[in-house]
Design a protein around this motif. Structure first.
Motif, short mmCIF file in Angstrom:
data_model
loop_
_atom_site.label_atom_id
_atom_site.label_comp_id
_atom_site.label_asym_id
_atom_site.label_seq_id
_atom_site.Cartn_x
_atom_site.Cartn_y
_atom_site.Cartn_z
N ALA A 1 -9.98 22.95 2.42
CA ALA A 1 -9.06 21.91 2.90
C ALA A 1 -9.74 20.55 2.89
O ALA A 1 -9.14 19.54 2.51
N GLN A 2 -11.01 20.52 3.29
CA GLN A 2 -11.73 19.25 3.31
C GLN A 2 -11.90 18.70 1.89
O GLN A 2 -11.76 17.50 1.67
N GLU A 3 -12.16 19.57 0.94
CA GLU A 3 -12.29 19.12 -0.44
C GLU A 3 -10.96 18.56 -0.95
O GLU A 3 -10.94 17.54 -1.63
N ARG A 4 -9.86 19.20 -0.59
CA ARG A 4 -8.55 18.67 -0.98
C ARG A 4 -8.31 17.31 -0.33
O ARG A 4 -7.78 16.40 -0.96
N LEU A 5 -8.72 17.16 0.93
CA LEU A 5 -8.57 15.87 1.60
C LEU A 5 -9.41 14.79 0.92
O LEU A 5 -8.96 13.65 0.78
N ARG A 6 -10.61 15.14 0.52
CA ARG A 6 -11.45 14.16 -0.18
C ARG A 6 -10.80 13.72 -1.49
O ARG A 6 -10.81 12.54 -1.83
N ARG A 7 -10.25 14.70 -2.23
CA ARG A 7 -9.58 14.35 -3.49
C ARG A 7 -8.36 13.47 -3.22
O ARG A 7 -8.11 12.51 -3.94
N LEU A 8 -7.61 13.80 -2.17
CA LEU A 8 -6.44 13.00 -1.81
C LEU A 8 -6.85 11.59 -1.43
O LEU A 8 -6.24 10.61 -1.87
N ASN A 9 -7.89 11.48 -0.63
CA ASN A 9 -8.39 10.16 -0.23
C ASN A 9 -8.83 9.36 -1.45
O ASN A 9 -8.54 8.17 -1.55
N HIS A 10 -9.49 10.01 -2.38
CA HIS A 10 -9.92 9.34 -3.61
C HIS A 10 -8.71 8.88 -4.42
O HIS A 10 -8.69 7.76 -4.93
N SER A 11 -7.70 9.74 -4.51
CA SER A 11 -6.49 9.38 -5.25
C SER A 11 -5.76 8.21 -4.60
O SER A 11 -5.28 7.31 -5.29
N VAL A 12 -5.70 8.23 -3.26
CA VAL A 12 -5.05 7.13 -2.54
C VAL A 12 -5.81 5.83 -2.80
O VAL A 12 -5.20 4.78 -3.07
N ALA A 13 -7.13 5.88 -2.78
CA ALA A 13 -7.92 4.67 -3.02
C ALA A 13 -7.71 4.16 -4.44
O ALA A 13 -7.54 2.95 -4.66
N LYS A 14 -7.72 5.08 -5.41
CA LYS A 14 -7.50 4.67 -6.80
C LYS A 14 -6.12 4.06 -6.98
O LYS A 14 -5.96 3.03 -7.66
N GLU A 15 -5.11 4.69 -6.37
CA GLU A 15 -3.74 4.19 -6.50
C GLU A 15 -3.60 2.83 -5.83
O GLU A 15 -2.91 1.95 -6.34
N THR A 16 -4.26 2.63 -4.71
CA THR A 16 -4.21 1.34 -4.03
C THR A 16 -4.80 0.24 -4.92
O THR A 16 -4.22 -0.83 -5.05
N VAL A 17 -5.94 0.53 -5.52
CA VAL A 17 -6.57 -0.46 -6.41
C VAL A 17 -5.66 -0.75 -7.59
O VAL A 17 -5.46 -1.90 -7.98
N ARG A 18 -5.07 0.30 -8.17
CA ARG A 18 -4.18 0.12 -9.32
C ARG A 18 -2.97 -0.73 -8.95
O ARG A 18 -2.61 -1.67 -9.66
N ARG A 19 -2.38 -0.43 -7.80
CA ARG A 19 -1.18 -1.18 -7.39
C ARG A 19 -1.53 -2.63 -7.04
O ARG A 19 -0.75 -3.54 -7.33
N ARG A 20 -2.67 -2.84 -6.41
CA ARG A 20 -3.08 -4.22 -6.12
C ARG A 20 -3.25 -5.02 -7.41
O ARG A 20 -2.83 -6.16 -7.50
N ALA A 21 -3.88 -4.39 -8.39
CA ALA A 21 -4.08 -5.06 -9.67
C ALA A 21 -2.74 -5.38 -10.32
O ALA A 21 -2.55 -6.47 -10.88
N MET A 22 -1.79 -4.43 -10.23
CA MET A 22 -0.45 -4.68 -10.81
C MET A 22 0.25 -5.82 -10.09
O MET A 22 0.86 -6.69 -10.71
N LEU A 23 0.15 -5.85 -8.75
CA LEU A 23 0.80 -6.90 -7.98
C LEU A 23 0.18 -8.27 -8.28
O LEU A 23 0.88 -9.26 -8.42
N GLU A 24 -1.16 -8.29 -8.35
CA GLU A 24 -1.82 -9.55 -8.64
C GLU A 24 -1.51 -10.03 -10.06
O GLU A 24 -1.35 -11.21 -10.29
N ALA A 25 -1.44 -9.11 -10.99
CA ALA A 25 -1.13 -9.47 -12.37
C ALA A 25 0.30 -9.97 -12.50
O ALA A 25 0.61 -10.83 -13.32
N GLY A 26 1.20 -9.48 -11.64
CA GLY A 26 2.60 -9.89 -11.67
C GLY A 26 2.83 -11.20 -10.95
O GLY A 26 3.94 -11.70 -10.90
N GLY A 27 1.81 -11.78 -10.36
CA GLY A 27 1.94 -13.06 -9.69
C GLY A 27 2.44 -12.96 -8.28
O GLY A 27 2.80 -13.97 -7.67
N TYR A 28 2.49 -11.76 -7.69
CA TYR A 28 2.95 -11.61 -6.30
C TYR A 28 1.90 -12.20 -5.37
O TYR A 28 0.72 -11.88 -5.47
N GLN A 29 2.33 -13.06 -4.44
CA GLN A 29 1.40 -13.71 -3.53
C GLN A 29 1.69 -13.40 -2.08
O GLN A 29 1.13 -13.98 -1.18
N GLY A 30 2.59 -12.45 -1.84
CA GLY A 30 2.86 -12.03 -0.47
C GLY A 30 3.74 -12.97 0.31
O GLY A 30 3.80 -12.93 1.50
#
Length: 120
Positions: free
Chosen positions: A90-119
C-alpha cells in the motif's frame, strides 16, 4: 467574473484537486510508514518472547507444555509479517500516486503558464 466550463476552468479545477489530494496522500504515506515500523517492532518482540518461552520450557524441571503458546506466538508473528507486507504494498502504491500527482501538477502548471493564465 463568471466561472466557465471551458478548458481553463477544467484545468483550474484539476489543479485545485491535485493540490487538495497531495497533502492527504503524503499524510497517509507517513502513517503507513509509522505502522510498518510498529509492525517490525512487534515482530521482534514476538520473536524474543517465543525464544524466551522455548528457553523456559527447556529449563523447567517440571514438564510444562509451552508448545501451544509458542505456536500461537509464531502464528501471530506470521500474521504480523503478512500485515506488514500488505502495508508495504500500500505504501508503494501511495508513493507512486504521490509521484503521479506531482508530475501532473507540474504538467498542468506548465500548460497554464504556456496558455497565458495569470490567475486573475
Amino acid at each position: 467574473m463568471a466561472v466557465g466550463s471551458g478548458p481553463a476552468a477544467r484545468e483550474l479545477f484539476a489543479e485545485g484537486l491535485l493540490q487538495f489530494l497531495r497533502p492527504a496522500v503524503r499524510q497517509l504515506d507517513r502513517h503507513v510508514h509509522s505502522v510498518r515500523e510498529s509492525q517490525v517492532e512487534l515482530r521482534e518482540h514476538i520473536d524474543s518472547l517465543a525464544t524466551e518461552l522455548c528457553r523456559i520450557n527447556e529449563d523447567q524441571k517440571v514438564a510444562l507444555d509451552l508448545d501451544p503458546y509458542v505456536k500461537k506466538l509464531l502464528n501471530a508473528r506470521r500474521r504480523v509479517v503478512l500485515v506488514n507486507n500488505i502495508l508495504q504494498n500500500a505504501q508503494e502504491r501511495l508513493r507512486r500516486l504521490n509521484h503521479s500527482v506531482a508530475k501532473e501538477t507540474v504538467r498542468r502548471r506548465a500548460m497554464l503558464e504556456a496558455g497565458g493564465y495569470q490567475g486573475k
